[in-house]
Enzyme design. Structure first.
Site, PDB file in Angstrom:
ATOM      1  N   CYS A  65      -3.614   2.599  -5.445  1.00  0.00           N
ATOM      2  CA  CYS A  65      -2.711   2.099  -4.400  1.00  0.00           C
ATOM      3  C   CYS A  65      -2.074   0.763  -4.793  1.00  0.00           C
ATOM      4  O   CYS A  65      -2.800  -0.149  -5.150  1.00  0.00           O
ATOM      5  CB  CYS A  65      -3.514   1.951  -3.099  1.00  0.00           C
ATOM      6  SG  CYS A  65      -2.586   1.270  -1.735  1.00  0.00           S
ATOM      7  N   HIS A  79      -2.358  -3.387  -3.532  1.00  0.00           N
ATOM      8  CA  HIS A  79      -3.757  -3.277  -3.131  1.00  0.00           C
ATOM      9  C   HIS A  79      -4.673  -3.268  -4.362  1.00  0.00           C
ATOM     10  O   HIS A  79      -5.691  -3.946  -4.405  1.00  0.00           O
ATOM     11  CB  HIS A  79      -3.904  -1.978  -2.322  1.00  0.00           C
ATOM     12  CG  HIS A  79      -5.214  -1.800  -1.646  1.00  0.00           C
ATOM     13  ND1 HIS A  79      -5.512  -0.689  -0.907  1.00  0.00           N
ATOM     14  CD2 HIS A  79      -6.323  -2.585  -1.613  1.00  0.00           C
ATOM     15  CE1 HIS A  79      -6.750  -0.807  -0.442  1.00  0.00           C
ATOM     16  NE2 HIS A  79      -7.260  -1.934  -0.857  1.00  0.00           N
ATOM     17  N   LYS A 128      -8.809   1.759  -6.629  1.00  0.00           N
ATOM     18  CA  LYS A 128      -7.913   2.902  -6.451  1.00  0.00           C
ATOM     19  C   LYS A 128      -6.547   2.522  -6.981  1.00  0.00           C
ATOM     20  O   LYS A 128      -6.326   1.386  -7.364  1.00  0.00           O
ATOM     21  CB  LYS A 128      -7.861   3.369  -5.004  1.00  0.00           C
ATOM     22  CG  LYS A 128      -7.842   2.283  -3.946  1.00  0.00           C
ATOM     23  CD  LYS A 128      -7.729   2.955  -2.596  1.00  0.00           C
ATOM     24  CE  LYS A 128      -8.100   2.097  -1.433  1.00  0.00           C
ATOM     25  NZ  LYS A 128      -7.916   2.797  -0.162  1.00  0.00           N
ATOM     26  N   TYR A 142      -1.639  -1.712   9.311  1.00  0.00           N
ATOM     27  CA  TYR A 142      -0.562  -2.401   8.592  1.00  0.00           C
ATOM     28  C   TYR A 142       0.376  -3.150   9.544  1.00  0.00           C
ATOM     29  O   TYR A 142       0.501  -2.800  10.708  1.00  0.00           O
ATOM     30  CB  TYR A 142       0.285  -1.391   7.802  1.00  0.00           C
ATOM     31  CG  TYR A 142      -0.514  -0.454   6.932  1.00  0.00           C
ATOM     32  CD1 TYR A 142      -1.248  -0.939   5.850  1.00  0.00           C
ATOM     33  CD2 TYR A 142      -0.536   0.913   7.192  1.00  0.00           C
ATOM     34  CE1 TYR A 142      -1.971  -0.073   5.044  1.00  0.00           C
ATOM     35  CE2 TYR A 142      -1.269   1.785   6.388  1.00  0.00           C
ATOM     36  CZ  TYR A 142      -1.982   1.288   5.321  1.00  0.00           C
ATOM     37  OH  TYR A 142      -2.704   2.150   4.533  1.00  0.00           O
ATOM     38  N   HIS A 144       0.836  -1.200   0.000  1.00  0.00           N
ATOM     39  CA  HIS A 144       0.000   0.000   0.000  1.00  0.00           C
ATOM     40  C   HIS A 144       0.872   1.252   0.000  1.00  0.00           C
ATOM     41  O   HIS A 144       2.048   1.204   0.356  1.00  0.00           O
ATOM     42  CB  HIS A 144      -0.836   0.073   1.293  1.00  0.00           C
ATOM     43  CG  HIS A 144      -1.785  -1.049   1.487  1.00  0.00           C
ATOM     44  ND1 HIS A 144      -3.096  -0.993   1.093  1.00  0.00           N
ATOM     45  CD2 HIS A 144      -1.618  -2.267   2.067  1.00  0.00           C
ATOM     46  CE1 HIS A 144      -3.702  -2.134   1.420  1.00  0.00           C
ATOM     47  NE2 HIS A 144      -2.827  -2.922   2.012  1.00  0.00           N
TER      48      HIS A 144
HETATM   49 ZN   LIG Z   1      -4.042   0.429  -0.094  1.00  0.00          ZN
END
Ligand SMILES: [Zn+2]
Length: 156
Positions: A137, A115, A135, A39, A10
């Site tokens: 990421c 991600h 997204k 995380y 990420h």
């Molecule tokens: Zn992410």
């Protein structure tokens, strides 16, 4: 220990020159109702690898995949104008590679991906293509960047 099938990368979605440190991220996650930072590892721009959640516990970083994954985040992911960009500093790249090399030796069957690669496969063709990304990421191609640290047989 949990079974680990994915090591998910990420970005913090903060701008290249912006400071968004480990404690700040942790506080933001707790404020959003999590028990701790989501995380397992957080890599700041200076390349420091901060230990977040213990590996024995599931993280909170990728809906539907937390139980069987390890979450790694780097500080950055947006350029100066706020667009998605690979902003990993030289120090971050070095630390990330060292961390992933270690994790790969401990979990050789785990796939290292971004991600965005776990977005839903809307057209069902078995590939997650850019138009399907929920997204950006982590704003780089993790599967390819760490091709040499992937499980045996994934690419070859
Ligand atoms: Zn992410």
């Amino acid at each position: 220990m949990r079974t680990i099938t994915f090591i998910i990368l990420h970005c913090s979605a903060t701008r290249a020159g912006q400071c968004y440190g480990f404690e700040r991220c942790r506080k933001d996650h707790i404020r959003r109702g999590m028990q701790d930072i989501g995380y397992h590892y957080y890599i700041t721009r200076d390349g420091t690898v901060h230990a977040g959640r213990p590996l024995s516990q599931p993280g909170a970083h990728c809906k539907g995949h937390n139980q069987h994954s390890i979450g790694v985040c780097y500080e950055g992911g947006l350029d100066a104008s706020g667009e998605a960009a690979d902003t990993r500093t030289k120090a971050q790249r070095k630390s990330l590679r060292a961390l992933l090399t270690r994790l790969h030796s401990e979990y050789p069957d785990a796939i290292i991906l971004g991600h965005r690669d776990l977005s839903p496969d809307r057209d069902g063709n078995g590939l997650i293509t850019p138009n399907e990304w929920l997204k950006q990421c982590p704003c780089f191609d993790a599967l390819l960047d760490y091709e040499d640290l992937q499980p045996e047989g994934l690419f070859r």
